[in-house]
Write an enzyme that holds these catalytic residues in place. Structure first.
Site, PDB file in Angstrom:
ATOM      1  CG  ASP A  13      27.970  25.810  17.025  1.00 20.38           C
ATOM      2  OD1 ASP A  13      28.146  26.312  15.898  1.00 20.38           O
ATOM      3  OD2 ASP A  13      26.858  25.818  17.593  1.00 20.38           O
ATOM      4  CG  HIS A 245      20.628  28.908  10.002  1.00 19.61           C
ATOM      5  ND1 HIS A 245      19.561  29.751  10.164  1.00 19.61           N
ATOM      6  CD2 HIS A 245      20.138  27.654  10.128  1.00 19.61           C
ATOM      7  CE1 HIS A 245      18.469  29.039  10.387  1.00 19.61           C
ATOM      8  NE2 HIS A 245      18.786  27.759  10.368  1.00 19.61           N
TER       9      HIS A 245
END
Ligand SMILES: O=c1[nH]cnc2c1ncn2[C@@H]1O[C@H](CO)[C@@H](O)[C@H]1O
Length: 321
Positions: A13, A245
């Site tokens: 995303d 992340h």
């Protein structure tokens, strides 16, 4: 004989740290990126597709197919939580990038995942960097998917630590908790890399300066888009750096020795104030009662990470681009 590179599909995303993970992946000789699939999360799915195609333009890798994913949650929910406050309204640091040249393929994300896993049984790893809707749809539509897929590396969960959406939930699991529970209980080889681990991998201001000063194509591009991500971390966490992340999860798929993990059953809370909570059962105690964890297959949950080495790999691979 040299080992064949691991086939990887990145479900993404994009997203600033997604962009970083995708570029690191394209610079990693140990793997071959065979496709990108898109999902909502940091942005809506249509923008995720546009950004994925744009990033492949930047990389000169328009040979890699992009399959668009679901626009709604697995329960057909349309009230999505979009983290544009982390990544900018365009998902890539508000840079007004031109429209991409390429187009997504005709297959949707779940169809592409199913097809590739069955074409190369036991050979394809999915690195899931957003909510798990596409992966859950693949699991539901094809009973063979969980055995055909080599591993599903999930960037998500907050195991025994606070979440980043609220004290209970991490953003990707919160985005579609029902899908996450399907993936964790599917019986597939799942490795979850949660924010209990990724919060240890920080790119500092001085690391960013190094990227900016370098001649690396990806390093320079990322320096431009990183402002918004740095600003958010400064405001939300008072850190002088940003959490890596997505690159950490990607590198855990490339080289599992960068992390250690434990094994057990993971269930996801799908309602109430702890919606999106990931709860790990280590299978040590035999409870007197039958629990909702008892008969569930084990997954791997990352516990530690060699943060210095992950950061070094990220820096090297971006600078040498
Ligand atoms: O505070 C936050 N809220 C929502 N999403 C976040 C936040 N921080 C990071 N991310 C995004 O969600 C994933 C990690 O949970 C990462 O992909 C990151 O880009």
């Amino acid at each position: 004989m040299a080992t064949e590179p691991k086939k990887i599909i990145i479900d993404t995303d994009p997203g600033i740290d997604d962009a970083m993970a995708i570029f690191v992946a394209l610079q990693s000789p140990e793997i071959k990126v065979i496709g990108l699939t898109t999902i909502y999360g940091n942005v809506y799915t249509s923008l995720a597709t546009r950004n994925a195609l744009h990033l492949l333009d930047v990389a000169g890798r328009t040979d890699i197919p992009v399959a668009e994913g679901s626009h709604v949650t697995i329960t057909k929910g349309t009230k999505l939580r979009i983290a544009d406050f982390v990544h900018g309204t365009d998902g890539l640091g508000n840079q007004n990038f031109p429209a991409p040249n390429g187009k997504p393929i005709d297959q949707n994300a779940a169809e592409f995942l199913i097809q590739q896993a069955s074409l190369y049984p036991g050979k394809v790893t999915v690195v899931a960097l957003g909510p798990l809707t596409n992966i859950a749809l693949a699991i539901q539509s094809d009973p063979a998917f969980v055995k055909n897929i080599r591993q599903i590396v999930v960037l998500g969960g907050s195991f025994a630590v606070n979440g980043n959406v609220n004290p209970a939930a991490e953003a990707n699991i919160f985005g579609d908790p029902d899908a996450a529970d399907i993936v964790f209980t599917s019986g597939a080889d799942v490795l979850a890399v949660g924010i209990n681990v990724t919060h240890q991998v920080v790119l500092t201001d001085s690391d960013r300066n190094e990227l900016a000063k370098s001649n690396g194509k990806f390093a320079k591009y990322l320096d431009k888009i990183l402002d918004v991500y740095f600003g958010y971390h400064h405001d939300a966490y008072s850190t002088k750096g940003v959490y890596l992340h997505d690159p950490t999860a990607l590198l855990a798929a490339v080289d599992p020795s960068l992390i250690t993990y434990t094994e057990g059953a993971v269930r996801v809370q799908t309602s109430g104030i702890t919606r999106g909570l990931t709860l790990f059962y280590n299978k040590q105690k035999r409870f007197a009662e039958v629990t909702e964890w008892c008969d569930k297959p084990s997954v791997k949950v990352a516990v530690t990470v060699d943060a210095t080495k992950v950061l070094k790999l990220v820096m090297e691979r971006l600078i040498n681009s």
